[in-house]
Write a protein that holds these residues in place. Structure first.
Motif, PDB file in Angstrom:
ATOM      1  N   ILE A  46      13.508  32.822 -24.024  1.00 48.56           N
ATOM      2  CA  ILE A  46      12.453  32.592 -23.041  1.00 48.56           C
ATOM      3  C   ILE A  46      13.063  32.019 -21.768  1.00 48.56           C
ATOM      4  O   ILE A  46      13.942  31.137 -21.821  1.00 48.56           O
ATOM      5  CB  ILE A  46      11.368  31.648 -23.613  1.00 48.56           C
ATOM      6  N   VAL A  47      12.643  32.507 -20.619  1.00 45.36           N
ATOM      7  CA  VAL A  47      13.189  32.083 -19.324  1.00 45.36           C
ATOM      8  C   VAL A  47      12.692  30.681 -18.985  1.00 45.36           C
ATOM      9  O   VAL A  47      11.487  30.414 -19.020  1.00 45.36           O
ATOM     10  CB  VAL A  47      12.783  33.067 -18.206  1.00 45.36           C
ATOM     11  N   THR A  48      13.629  29.790 -18.663  1.00 42.89           N
ATOM     12  CA  THR A  48      13.276  28.410 -18.310  1.00 42.89           C
ATOM     13  C   THR A  48      13.516  28.093 -16.841  1.00 42.89           C
ATOM     14  O   THR A  48      12.937  27.147 -16.306  1.00 42.89           O
ATOM     15  CB  THR A  48      14.098  27.417 -19.155  1.00 42.89           C
ATOM     16  N   ASN A  49      14.372  28.882 -16.178  1.00 45.16           N
ATOM     17  CA  ASN A  49      14.668  28.610 -14.761  1.00 45.16           C
ATOM     18  C   ASN A  49      15.309  29.838 -14.127  1.00 45.16           C
ATOM     19  O   ASN A  49      15.954  30.638 -14.810  1.00 45.16           O
ATOM     20  CB  ASN A  49      15.630  27.419 -14.640  1.00 45.16           C
ATOM     21  N   ILE A  50      15.107  30.005 -12.826  1.00 47.94           N
ATOM     22  CA  ILE A  50      15.748  31.069 -12.050  1.00 47.94           C
ATOM     23  C   ILE A  50      16.471  30.409 -10.884  1.00 47.94           C
ATOM     24  O   ILE A  50      15.840  29.706 -10.080  1.00 47.94           O
ATOM     25  CB  ILE A  50      14.720  32.085 -11.527  1.00 47.94           C
ATOM     26  N   ARG A 104      18.195  31.063 -16.473  1.00 45.13           N
ATOM     27  CA  ARG A 104      18.498  30.158 -17.583  1.00 45.13           C
ATOM     28  C   ARG A 104      17.425  30.350 -18.647  1.00 45.13           C
ATOM     29  O   ARG A 104      16.293  30.736 -18.347  1.00 45.13           O
ATOM     30  CB  ARG A 104      18.528  28.711 -17.093  1.00 45.13           C
ATOM     31  N   PHE A 105      17.776  30.075 -19.892  1.00 45.86           N
ATOM     32  CA  PHE A 105      16.859  30.416 -20.977  1.00 45.86           C
ATOM     33  C   PHE A 105      16.995  29.452 -22.144  1.00 45.86           C
ATOM     34  O   PHE A 105      17.963  28.696 -22.257  1.00 45.86           O
ATOM     35  CB  PHE A 105      17.147  31.840 -21.473  1.00 45.86           C
ATOM     36  N   SER A 106      16.001  29.499 -23.009  1.00 40.87           N
ATOM     37  CA  SER A 106      16.045  28.788 -24.277  1.00 40.87           C
ATOM     38  C   SER A 106      15.768  29.793 -25.389  1.00 40.87           C
ATOM     39  O   SER A 106      15.388  30.934 -25.133  1.00 40.87           O
ATOM     40  CB  SER A 106      15.013  27.656 -24.293  1.00 40.87           C
ATOM     41  N   ASN A 107      15.986  29.358 -26.612  1.00 41.27           N
ATOM     42  CA  ASN A 107      15.806  30.261 -27.753  1.00 41.27           C
ATOM     43  C   ASN A 107      14.392  30.222 -28.301  1.00 41.27           C
ATOM     44  O   ASN A 107      13.686  29.218 -28.205  1.00 41.27           O
ATOM     45  CB  ASN A 107      16.781  29.896 -28.868  1.00 41.27           C
ATOM     46  N   ILE A 108      13.969  31.335 -28.890  1.00 39.32           N
ATOM     47  CA  ILE A 108      12.750  31.414 -29.689  1.00 39.32           C
ATOM     48  C   ILE A 108      13.206  31.763 -31.094  1.00 39.32           C
ATOM     49  O   ILE A 108      13.570  32.904 -31.381  1.00 39.32           O
ATOM     50  CB  ILE A 108      11.783  32.490 -29.153  1.00 39.32           C
ATOM     51  N   GLY A 109      13.231  30.791 -31.977  1.00 45.71           N
ATOM     52  CA  GLY A 109      13.794  30.986 -33.312  1.00 45.71           C
ATOM     53  C   GLY A 109      15.285  30.703 -33.306  1.00 45.71           C
ATOM     54  O   GLY A 109      15.890  30.336 -32.294  1.00 45.71           O
TER      55      GLY A 109
END
Length: 325
Positions: free
Chosen positions: A67-71, A78-83
């Motif tokens: 999932i996108v957390t920052n541009i 930048r991103f974080s995980n889903i699962g």
């Protein structure tokens, strides 16, 4: 089975964004169930009426993703995980967003690759500025691995076999069951990868007398792998326990007895980490006798999970025997 698995695994459907995979499943089951509905969280609940106990069969349709957390100003995401996703799995891999935007995982310079974390990585979607990137994606947009499904002999390798393999099994059971001795609910759950959420709410709504989840499990059959008595191609695995559940003896023995009476190869599984929808279902209301039938799968949560088509077909055969005999 091969065509169905390909169709399911190549569909988009990270946790919380299951719209596309839900439509694929609904299209496969609409002509075979007595009742079909989608609940408020997005679980598919398909009923095959019967006079006996209320049985819930569950497989989750969501997959791991990011999932996108920052541009940033140069258009990198930048991103974080889903699962559960390992950063080492992502190096050089590609992802695709629901709108078709494709990105490549990159990483910052570091002295030791052992220090790699998700917060040291980014997604490159070919944008040159923040404004250009924002025309393609927004904060909160989700993406999944960008990979095709390939059949290698009896084996299949694809993203999202966890748990589209289980979904394929339930679809085939529903399409082929003639007369069930149970009042059977086929449930395709959402948000399993982030906490068994769809299973929890759907089980509460159904109030089953007993339940069986169908999900994937690890194997111990690759070079120098952790010791585990599960292998590809030797039949589905009857779960004894994992970190979320100790399976009820009634369900465990029903699956084992059915396999032995029908000469269906099976394995026994003790999973030392992880869990399945069974963990949420068995704690519903005042408790539900629950078990799990597992599809042995290598490389879980990577873009190239691998399972045996024959194991899936044997799982269908076993569940049909449970329902009808």
């Amino acid at each position: 089975m091969k065509e169905l698995v390909k169709k399911l695994t190549e569909a988009f459907g990270p946790s919380g964004e299951e719209n596309k995979i839900r439509e694929v499943i609904l299209d496969e089951i609409k002509d075979y169930a007595d009742e079909v509905r989608v609940d408020v969280l997005g679980n598919i609940i398909a009923r095959k009426k019967g006079a006996g106990e209320k049985l819930m069969l569950a497989a989750h349709m969501d997959e791991v993703g990011v999932i996108v957390t920052n541009i940033d100003d140069k258009g990198f995401l930048r991103f974080s995980n889903i699962g559960g996703i390992s950063p080492f799995t992502l190096i050089g891999e590609r992802v695709v967003f629901e709108n078709g935007t494709v990105g490549v995982f990159g990483m910052e310079k570091m002295d030791d690759i052992k220090d790699l974390k998700l917060n040291k990585m980014f997604i490159d979607i070919g944008a040159r500025t923040k404004e250009e990137a924002q025309k393609k994606v927004r904060i909160g947009d989700k993406a999944v691995y960008y990979r095709n499904c390939d059949i290698i002999g009896d084996y299949v390798t694809a993203k999202a076999l966890d748990d589209r393999a289980g979904c394929a099994v339930l679809i085939k059971v529903l399409q082929n069951v003639k007369s069930s001795r149970f009042d059977t609910y086929f449930v395709f759950t959402v948000q399993e990868e982030v906490g068994l959420r769809g299973a929890k709410t759907s089980a509460f709504g159904i109030g089953p007398d007993l339940a069986i989840a169908v999900d994937v499990t690890k194997t111990g059959d690759t070079p120098e792998s952790e010791k585990m008595a599960v292998e590809l191609g030797k039949g589905p695995a009857v779960k004894i326990m994992d970190r979320s559940v100790i399976c009820h003896p009634k369900i465990r023995e029903m699956l084992i007895d059915s396999a032995e009476k029908n000469n269906i190869p099976y394995q026994l599984e003790v999973l030392e980490m992880g869990g399945t929808d069974t963990g949420a279902i068995h704690l519903t209301k005042d408790g539900v006798p629950s078990g799990c039938l597992s599809i042995p799968t290598r490389y879980i949560h990577t873009p190239s999970e691998m399972a045996s088509i024959d194991d899936m077909e044997k799982a269908v055969e076993l569940l049909l025997y449970v329902l009808e005999k």
